[in-house]
Design an enzyme around this catalytic site. Sequence first.
Site, short mmCIF file in Angstrom:
data_model
loop_
_atom_site.label_atom_id
_atom_site.label_comp_id
_atom_site.label_asym_id
_atom_site.label_seq_id
_atom_site.Cartn_x
_atom_site.Cartn_y
_atom_site.Cartn_z
CD GLN A 1 -0.48 -6.07 -7.35
OE1 GLN A 1 -0.14 -7.06 -8.00
NE2 GLN A 1 0.29 -5.01 -7.24
NE ARG B 1 10.54 -3.29 -5.13
CZ ARG B 1 9.34 -2.74 -5.15
NH1 ARG B 1 8.45 -3.07 -4.23
NH2 ARG B 1 9.01 -1.87 -6.08
CG ASP C 1 4.71 -1.80 -2.08
OD1 ASP C 1 5.03 -2.91 -2.54
OD2 ASP C 1 3.61 -1.25 -2.32
N GLY D 1 2.04 -3.92 -11.90
CA GLY D 1 1.38 -5.17 -11.53
C GLY D 1 -0.03 -4.91 -11.04
C1 S3P Z 1 -0.87 -3.27 -4.20
C2 S3P Z 1 -0.64 -4.45 -3.54
C3 S3P Z 1 0.71 -4.95 -3.24
C4 S3P Z 1 1.77 -3.86 -3.36
C5 S3P Z 1 1.58 -3.06 -4.61
C6 S3P Z 1 0.23 -2.39 -4.61
C7 S3P Z 1 -2.26 -2.87 -4.48
O1 S3P Z 1 1.04 -5.99 -4.15
O2 S3P Z 1 3.05 -4.43 -3.34
O3 S3P Z 1 2.58 -2.07 -4.72
O4 S3P Z 1 -2.49 -1.70 -4.85
O5 S3P Z 1 -3.16 -3.71 -4.35
P1 S3P Z 1 0.64 -7.53 -3.89
O6 S3P Z 1 -0.82 -7.66 -4.05
O7 S3P Z 1 1.39 -8.30 -4.95
O8 S3P Z 1 1.11 -7.84 -2.50
#
Ligand code: S3P
Length: 440
Positions: free
Chosen positions: A170, A351, A320, A95
């Site tokens: 993200q 999860r 996480d 993601g």
């Molecule tokens: C991440 C942000 C988180 C995290 C993912 C890594 C990142 O996700 O759960 O494993 O590197 O920006 P979300 O932005 O969906 O919270």
Amino acid sequence: MPQLISSPAEKLTGRITVPGDKSISHRALIMGALALGESLITGLLEGEDVLNTARAMQALGADIRRDDSGVWHVRGRGVGALKQPDQALDMGNSGTGARLLMGLVATHPISATFIGDASLSSRPMKRVMIPLERFGATFSGAEDGTLPLTVMGTASPLPIRYEVPVASAQVKSAVMLAALNTPGRTTIIEPVPTRDHTERMFRHFGVEITVTDEKGGRVIDIMGQPELVARSMAVPGDPSSAAFAVVAALITPGSDILIENVGLNENRIGLFLTLKDMGAQIDFLNAREECGEPVADLRVRHSTLKAINVPPGRAPSMIDEYPILCVAAAFAEGITVMRGAGELRVKESDRIALMVEGLRKVGVQVEEFEDGMAVTGGAVPEGGCLIATHLDHRIAMSFLTLGLRTKNPVTVDDGSVIETSFPGFAPLMNSLGAHIGESS
Ligand code: S3P
């Protein structure tokens, strides 16, 4: 799909380093690919998620190679100079890779199709499409905003002011990367602070960025179209990977381990604070800073844990880590309550559902809520069952960690998913005294 089995362990001892931080590794490759000159990256996570980002950045025109000593060399093209990729960008299970690169492409005059595995193809992308459309990008693909999706970047992006509606690094980072090739000032309001690796990396590469604390959140201002110059980067060990060894040592009597060089960004340490509240003996030794990120060595000893109500406000800093926290909770006397973590339902898997299902299967009592769960701990669980991982690396590693302390071994149906974030997980855990191997 090799099954992995974890059998009860005696005690864990020794000293390890865990692979590089996944979040920082993605960002290091992306920023190197936007800078002029050659950036050197040491400690890069060589897991599938990050390798997919490296391949995607190559398809977008960057020159990326790994030398024999494990150093990654990234030669960038400069902000605004991404090339049209010849084929779809396959982001695999990631993601982070998908959303960050959608942001990057959105403000370049190119189009790119993003594809991924079954897990990634079911995850919500509207959360990045909505702000990226405001820059001028357009999208084609499924109505429900899932991959495969094609991003048609804009040749004349407009700066935006955007308040991020979900606590998501993200989404924030996708907007920040889109802002890089947008003339003028883009402002991002983050009501709830999330991991700030992109902000730190922008500063490291000389982007004009200001971050102001406001009403418990942050306001981020970015001046677009900077000229980025290559920089060296040292990626610290991933606290989200260290978490498995930490909990394994805490729940296994007689354990005393040292995990070297763990990143301790304040937006990532919610699990360690929570475990300490539960009575965990975790010492942060030799605290230092590397490439703008706080780092320390962690000494962890077996501890008698007690249940707590986990503060819901901590969720973004440990999002996480709930699967592995559930494992610690199974060994903590009393009922550990986790709420405010609804985002867990849209991770690599749901999860909450999978932890509830798996914990019940091994014999732990658990109550499910829409935004979390309550785990009753204290008794040694039976184990002796097969857990479905649904393409989720952290579900696999959490149940293998649990299997160190159940009465009977725990098997996970697919150990290969662990490669996305923690290559070498089983041998590393075994070097401490765990018994994790392929199931015959
Ligand atoms: C991440 C942000 C988180 C995290 C993912 C890594 C990142 O996700 O759960 O494993 O590197 O920006 P979300 O932005 O969906 O919270």
